[in-house]
Write a protein that holds these residues in place. Sequence first.
Motif, PDB file in Angstrom:
ATOM      1  N   THR A  15      -8.821  -7.856   3.683  1.00 21.43           N
ATOM      2  CA  THR A  15      -7.567  -7.519   3.018  1.00 21.43           C
ATOM      3  C   THR A  15      -6.619  -8.710   2.866  1.00 21.43           C
ATOM      4  OG1 THR A  15      -6.686  -6.755   5.134  1.00 21.43           O
ATOM      5  CG2 THR A  15      -7.676  -5.091   3.705  1.00 21.43           C
ATOM      6  N   ASP A  16      -7.136  -9.898   3.021  1.00 20.48           N
ATOM      7  CA  ASP A  16      -6.332 -11.109   2.871  1.00 20.48           C
ATOM      8  C   ASP A  16      -5.650 -11.134   1.504  1.00 20.48           C
ATOM      9  OD1 ASP A  16      -8.818 -11.428   4.476  1.00 20.48           O
ATOM     10  OD2 ASP A  16      -7.884 -13.313   5.070  1.00 20.48           O
ATOM     11  N   CYS A  17      -6.354 -10.648   0.498  1.00 22.62           N
ATOM     12  CA  CYS A  17      -5.865 -10.652  -0.879  1.00 22.62           C
ATOM     13  C   CYS A  17      -4.600  -9.818  -1.043  1.00 22.62           C
ATOM     14  CB  CYS A  17      -6.944 -10.123  -1.820  1.00 22.62           C
ATOM     15  SG  CYS A  17      -7.613  -8.513  -1.316  1.00 22.62           S
ATOM     16  N   ALA A  18      -4.546  -8.685  -0.383  1.00 22.89           N
ATOM     17  CA  ALA A  18      -3.401  -7.776  -0.522  1.00 22.89           C
ATOM     18  C   ALA A  18      -2.119  -8.416   0.006  1.00 22.89           C
ATOM     19  CB  ALA A  18      -3.677  -6.469   0.199  1.00 22.89           C
ATOM     20  N   GLU A  19      -2.251  -9.185   1.053  1.00 22.64           N
ATOM     21  CA  GLU A  19      -1.069  -9.787   1.670  1.00 22.64           C
ATOM     22  C   GLU A  19      -0.423 -10.859   0.786  1.00 22.64           C
ATOM     23  OE1 GLU A  19      -0.229  -9.857   5.905  1.00 22.64           O
ATOM     24  OE2 GLU A  19      -0.753 -11.981   5.761  1.00 22.64           O
ATOM     25  N   VAL A  20      -1.202 -11.559  -0.008  1.00 23.58           N
ATOM     26  CA  VAL A  20      -0.634 -12.620  -0.848  1.00 23.58           C
ATOM     27  C   VAL A  20      -0.210 -12.135  -2.225  1.00 23.58           C
ATOM     28  CG1 VAL A  20      -1.901 -14.439   0.354  1.00 23.58           C
ATOM     29  CG2 VAL A  20      -2.865 -13.416  -1.733  1.00 23.58           C
ATOM     30  N   CYS A  21      -0.544 -10.908  -2.562  1.00 24.44           N
ATOM     31  CA  CYS A  21      -0.199 -10.371  -3.876  1.00 24.44           C
ATOM     32  C   CYS A  21       1.310 -10.179  -3.999  1.00 24.44           C
ATOM     33  CB  CYS A  21      -0.923  -9.034  -4.095  1.00 24.44           C
ATOM     34  SG  CYS A  21      -0.606  -8.308  -5.711  1.00 24.44           S
ATOM     35  N   PRO A  22       1.936 -10.749  -5.036  1.00 26.57           N
ATOM     36  CA  PRO A  22       3.390 -10.622  -5.175  1.00 26.57           C
ATOM     37  C   PRO A  22       3.843  -9.274  -5.746  1.00 26.57           C
ATOM     38  CG  PRO A  22       2.526 -11.948  -6.954  1.00 26.57           C
ATOM     39  CD  PRO A  22       1.364 -11.652  -6.028  1.00 26.57           C
ATOM     40  N   VAL A  23       2.902  -8.463  -6.192  1.00 25.89           N
ATOM     41  CA  VAL A  23       3.216  -7.119  -6.690  1.00 25.89           C
ATOM     42  C   VAL A  23       2.345  -6.111  -5.938  1.00 25.89           C
ATOM     43  CG1 VAL A  23       3.955  -7.918  -8.963  1.00 25.89           C
ATOM     44  CG2 VAL A  23       1.567  -7.320  -8.611  1.00 25.89           C
ATOM     45  N   GLU A  24       2.532  -4.867  -6.204  1.00 29.73           N
ATOM     46  CA  GLU A  24       1.792  -3.821  -5.485  1.00 29.73           C
ATOM     47  C   GLU A  24       0.583  -3.361  -6.285  1.00 29.73           C
ATOM     48  OE1 GLU A  24       4.679  -0.813  -4.557  1.00 29.73           O
ATOM     49  OE2 GLU A  24       5.797  -2.165  -3.263  1.00 29.73           O
ATOM     50  N   CYS A  25      -0.390  -4.254  -6.479  1.00 31.48           N
ATOM     51  CA  CYS A  25      -1.528  -3.878  -7.323  1.00 31.48           C
ATOM     52  C   CYS A  25      -2.801  -3.559  -6.543  1.00 31.48           C
ATOM     53  CB  CYS A  25      -1.792  -4.923  -8.386  1.00 31.48           C
ATOM     54  SG  CYS A  25      -2.508  -6.448  -7.803  1.00 31.48           S
ATOM     55  N   PHE A  26      -2.860  -3.872  -5.250  1.00 30.98           N
ATOM     56  CA  PHE A  26      -4.061  -3.574  -4.474  1.00 30.98           C
ATOM     57  C   PHE A  26      -3.994  -2.165  -3.893  1.00 30.98           C
ATOM     58  CE2 PHE A  26      -4.728  -8.073  -4.728  1.00 30.98           C
ATOM     59  CZ  PHE A  26      -6.105  -8.170  -4.772  1.00 30.98           C
ATOM     60  N   HIS A  27      -5.108  -1.465  -3.984  1.00 31.08           N
ATOM     61  CA  HIS A  27      -5.218  -0.105  -3.453  1.00 31.08           C
ATOM     62  C   HIS A  27      -6.416  -0.058  -2.517  1.00 31.08           C
ATOM     63  CE1 HIS A  27      -2.253   1.766  -6.201  1.00 31.08           C
ATOM     64  NE2 HIS A  27      -2.479   0.630  -6.845  1.00 31.08           N
ATOM     65  N   GLU A  28      -6.247   0.671  -1.412  1.00 32.81           N
ATOM     66  CA  GLU A  28      -7.262   0.685  -0.357  1.00 32.81           C
ATOM     67  C   GLU A  28      -8.022   2.001  -0.320  1.00 32.81           C
ATOM     68  OE1 GLU A  28      -7.605  -0.123   4.438  1.00 32.81           O
ATOM     69  OE2 GLU A  28      -5.682   0.532   3.598  1.00 32.81           O
ATOM     70  N   GLY A  29      -9.341   1.865  -0.410  1.00 34.41           N
ATOM     71  CA  GLY A  29     -10.229   3.003  -0.226  1.00 34.41           C
ATOM     72  C   GLY A  29     -10.933   2.881   1.113  1.00 34.41           C
TER      73      GLY A  29
END
Length: 108
Positions: A15-29
Amino acid sequence: MTYVVTENCIQCKYTDCAEVCPVECFHEGPNFLAIDPVECIDCAACVPECPADAIFAEDDVPEDQRDFTALNAELSKHWPVILRKKAAPADADEWNGKPGKRPLLRRS
């Protein structure tokens, strides 16, 4: 253009990617992350952070994984947003790079 999470994320779900994302585009399944193409601002911050090298610009998704573009759009509508890095599954490193993980994708 948006970014797309592809097959190698299945069972790894770093989930490293979610932490650096400046917007809320990552969703977790349950065992995969998806990018909402509407929210993605095409910044590419997530790409170098993915230990599984599973994120591609939409135009660069490997031919045999093009269906993941639609899959990300679909799943991101149903899964909750993830904003912070979480511990990867205990066996994530064992799954990283293994082919043929599509049948393991859990939608709920």
